[in-house]
Design an enzyme around this catalytic site. Structure first.
Site, PDB file in Angstrom:
ATOM      1  N   LYS A  25      22.665  44.510  33.381  1.00  0.00           N
ATOM      2  CA  LYS A  25      23.247  45.135  32.176  1.00  0.00           C
ATOM      3  C   LYS A  25      24.769  45.099  32.358  1.00  0.00           C
ATOM      4  O   LYS A  25      25.354  45.937  33.042  1.00  0.00           O
ATOM      5  CB  LYS A  25      22.732  46.579  32.043  1.00  0.00           C
ATOM      6  CG  LYS A  25      23.518  47.440  31.052  1.00  0.00           C
ATOM      7  CD  LYS A  25      23.335  46.999  29.615  1.00  0.00           C
ATOM      8  CE  LYS A  25      24.197  47.827  28.666  1.00  0.00           C
ATOM      9  NZ  LYS A  25      25.621  47.401  28.646  1.00  0.00           N
ATOM     10  N   GLY A  35      30.708  51.693  38.678  1.00  0.00           N
ATOM     11  CA  GLY A  35      31.350  52.286  37.510  1.00  0.00           C
ATOM     12  C   GLY A  35      31.834  53.682  37.829  1.00  0.00           C
ATOM     13  O   GLY A  35      32.074  54.027  38.996  1.00  0.00           O
ATOM     14  N   GLU A  52      28.475  52.364  43.538  1.00  0.00           N
ATOM     15  CA  GLU A  52      29.889  52.119  43.879  1.00  0.00           C
ATOM     16  C   GLU A  52      30.689  52.805  42.789  1.00  0.00           C
ATOM     17  O   GLU A  52      30.854  52.268  41.695  1.00  0.00           O
ATOM     18  CB  GLU A  52      30.191  50.616  43.887  1.00  0.00           C
ATOM     19  CG  GLU A  52      29.386  49.805  44.861  1.00  0.00           C
ATOM     20  CD  GLU A  52      29.668  50.115  46.309  1.00  0.00           C
ATOM     21  OE1 GLU A  52      30.640  50.859  46.590  1.00  0.00           O
ATOM     22  OE2 GLU A  52      28.912  49.645  47.160  1.00  0.00           O
ATOM     23  N   CYS A  82      38.563  50.233  41.256  1.00  0.00           N
ATOM     24  CA  CYS A  82      38.176  51.491  41.932  1.00  0.00           C
ATOM     25  C   CYS A  82      38.934  51.658  43.238  1.00  0.00           C
ATOM     26  O   CYS A  82      39.145  52.776  43.694  1.00  0.00           O
ATOM     27  CB  CYS A  82      36.687  51.520  42.254  1.00  0.00           C
ATOM     28  SG  CYS A  82      35.651  50.923  40.968  1.00  0.00           S
ATOM     29  N   GLU A 114      41.386  59.645  38.760  1.00  0.00           N
ATOM     30  CA  GLU A 114      41.495  58.198  38.976  1.00  0.00           C
ATOM     31  C   GLU A 114      42.269  57.619  37.788  1.00  0.00           C
ATOM     32  O   GLU A 114      41.869  57.788  36.633  1.00  0.00           O
ATOM     33  CB  GLU A 114      40.094  57.594  39.051  1.00  0.00           C
ATOM     34  CG  GLU A 114      40.113  56.138  39.429  1.00  0.00           C
ATOM     35  CD  GLU A 114      38.717  55.560  39.577  1.00  0.00           C
ATOM     36  OE1 GLU A 114      37.787  56.058  38.920  1.00  0.00           O
ATOM     37  OE2 GLU A 114      38.560  54.599  40.343  1.00  0.00           O
ATOM     38  N   SER A 146      39.462  43.929  49.866  1.00  0.00           N
ATOM     39  CA  SER A 146      38.172  43.436  49.388  1.00  0.00           C
ATOM     40  C   SER A 146      37.929  42.003  49.858  1.00  0.00           C
ATOM     41  O   SER A 146      38.750  41.125  49.626  1.00  0.00           O
ATOM     42  CB  SER A 146      38.137  43.437  47.858  1.00  0.00           C
ATOM     43  OG  SER A 146      38.449  44.717  47.386  1.00  0.00           O
TER      44      SER A 146
HETATM   45  C1  SIN Z   1      36.733  47.686  42.306  1.00  0.00           C
HETATM   46  O1  SIN Z   1      37.466  48.224  43.122  1.00  0.00           O
HETATM   47  O2  SIN Z   1      36.682  48.059  41.146  1.00  0.00           O
HETATM   48  C2  SIN Z   1      35.925  46.533  42.771  1.00  0.00           C
HETATM   49  C3  SIN Z   1      36.771  45.373  42.992  1.00  0.00           C
HETATM   50  C4  SIN Z   1      36.783  44.896  44.396  1.00  0.00           C
HETATM   51  O3  SIN Z   1      35.754  44.456  44.902  1.00  0.00           O
HETATM   52  O4  SIN Z   1      37.844  44.949  44.988  1.00  0.00           O
END
Ligand code: SIN
Length: 501
Positions: free
Chosen positions: A193, A249, A271, A305, A403, A463
């Site tokens: 989704k 999200g 996450e 995020c 945030e 990341s």
């Molecule tokens: C995120 O932080 O929104 C995910 C992006 C990432 O994998 O760095």
């Protein structure tokens, strides 16, 4: 409203609409289909508000179809060999590489991120498909010594079943491949989704998965507008045919899904939101810290995020850091993601834009000073906001506690290491944290005491496919990527073989 570069976008739209990757139907059970209701919704380019395309506005009837398709396909897919699954993933990866440029254009069109960043995301997203094509053959069980000679203890990993993957708009490619690839690698089938703002990248990925020969029903996608999304999420969480949910999200939505999954005691990977501190100590190399700050804050216009959220700077380097940072921020070009040299694109939608304006307004009303930016950029487009640095931020402001998800840096001055840790850890979030220091003892001490799932020491970009991505506290459950990524999609079966004499 059109941008200065409106002609470029219009030309790109015409080209994109001819691309075989651009779909206006959804993929369920190996078929490109409309919603049962025939309803559609528009996908907008955040840079200028133009309509890129329309996609099916699906509802729970369509979602049920997608779940059943994935459940049927699981009966066959779970019995494929790791080598076969690795082969399918590798085929998909090869096509993703071949279509890299077109995928990046779709990402820029629907998310607004600058084209070089979109290309970076494609590389990042593709790396999960490549990585898990390799991991597929490396999922290992174990034989554990028993306390008697008559028994053997076997431990094996089995696929959990249908995985429902709910993905965000900020990394519309990578957040799908980071979930789908480990799921497929271990033998799960999926219902995806995607976020309503960015379904086109998701559909393009599925087009290439189909071309890669991934069998029908193994991957299914449910597109929907904002109104139907909560109902669809609820069904995915509550259906007895779905074995697990993985969601990236907001913490707010994550908590709703967590509750909904409790009835069926479903496997859950979350996450969620972050509130990352970015700490610069007196011992830091200030130039490196400034570069790290720009990377950790302005990637995807701050809409990540893991973005640095609360800047804490020790008094000895405060003036130097703020001065150099502002000089660097002056150079960040804002504009349409297809224009050369652009670093800051639009915010994704009106709600996000208003949130940023309110956060800055609230901070200023409570005493903060804007050093650069602090205003929208309506001449460029309605959703653009100037890259901003705000100092003397009161810790009781929304800018400091929430945030941000936008191109705004709020800075607080501190005196001692202890104070920096108190502030950094004084949040219910614990996704990422960053700090800069050249003192090795301080590095280990601060690293030990920071409450976060991921830490960048003298580094603003953490990341990567090889590392486990995930948070603690209200930032989530589970890890994605790395060799651990497959654990979210397998359960452990322990078998005791007895009477062996
Ligand atoms: C995120 O932080 O929104 C995910 C992006 C990432 O994998 O760095």
């Amino acid at each position: 409203m059109l941008l200065k570069s409106g002609k470029v976008i219009t030309k790109l739209l015409i080209q994109t609409r001819k691309m075989h990757l651009l779909h206006d139907k959804t993929y369920i059970n190996g078929q490109w289909i409309s919603a049962a209701s025939n309803k559609i919704f528009e996908v907008l380019n955040p840079a200028d508000g133009s309509i890129i395309s329309t996609v099916p506005d699906m509802d729970i009837e369509d979602t049920q179809k997608a779940i059943e398709s994935a459940a049927n396909a699981f009966e066959t897919w779970k019995n494929t060999t790791p080598k076969e699954r690795s082969y399918f993933l590798r085929n998909w990866y090869n096509l993703l590489i071949k279509n890299r440029d077109n995928l990046a254009k779709i990402i820029t069109l629907e998310s607004g991120k600058p084209l070089p960043e979109a290309l970076g995301e494609v590389n990042y997203g593709n790396s999960f498909v490549e990585w898990f094509s390799e991991q597929a053959r490396n999922v290992r069980g174990e034989i554990i010594q028993s306390s008697t000679t008559t028994k053997k203890i076997l431990v094996e990993h089995y696929p959990i079943g249908v995985a429902a993957l709910i993905t965000p708009w900020n990394f519309p490619h990578a957040m799908i491949t980071r979930k789908v690839s480990p799921a497929l690698a271990v033998g799960c089938t999926c219902v995806i989704k995607p976020a309503e703002d960015t379904p086109l990248t998701a559909l393009a990925l599925l087009e290439l998965a189909e071309e890669a020969g991934i069998p029908k029903g193994v991957l299914n996608i449910v597109t929907s507008g904002r109104k139907n999304a909560p109902k669809i999420g609820k069904l995915l969480c509550e259906s007895s045919l779905v074995a697990g949910i993985s969601f990236t999200g907001s913490t707010q939505v994550g908590k709703i899904l967590y509750k909904q999954c409790s009835a069926g005691v479903k496997r859950l990977g979350l996450e969620l939101g972050g509130n990352a501190p970015f700490i610069v100590y007196n011992t830091a190399d200030v130039d490196k810290a400034v570069e790290g700050a720009v990377t950790a804050k302005f990637r995807n216009c701050g809409q990540a995020c893991v973005a640095a959220n609360r800047f804490l700077v020790q008094e000895g380097v405060y003036d130097s850091f703020v001065g150099k940072l502002v000089d660097r921020v002056k150079d960040l070009k804002i504009g349409c993601g297809f224009d050369s040299g652009v670093r800051i694109g639009p915010l994704i939608n009106r709600a996000q834009f208003e949130k940023i304006s309110n956060l800055v307004g609230d901070a200023v009303a409570k005493g903060a000073k804007v050093v650069i930016g602090g205003i929208p950029a309506p001449k460029i487009g309605e959703l653009f906001y100037e890259p901003t640095v705000v100092v003397d931020v009161n810790k009781n402001t929304m800018l400091f506690s929430e945030e941000i998800f936008g191109p705004v840096i709020g800075i607080v001055k501190f005196k001692t290491e202890e104070e920096s840790l108190d502030i950094a850890n004084g949040t219910d979030r614990g996704l990422a944290a960053y700090f800069y220091s050249e003192d090795i003892k301080q590095i280990f001490r601060v690293n030990r005491n920071l409450e976060a799932g991921m830490i960048g020491v003298n580094e603003g970009l953490i990341s990567t496919v090889e590392a486990p991505f995930g948070g603690i506290k209200e930032s989530g459950i589970g890890r994605e990527g790395s060799h651990r990524g497959v654990e979210e999609y397998t359960y452990i079966k322990y078998t005791c073989i007895g009477n062996l004499e």
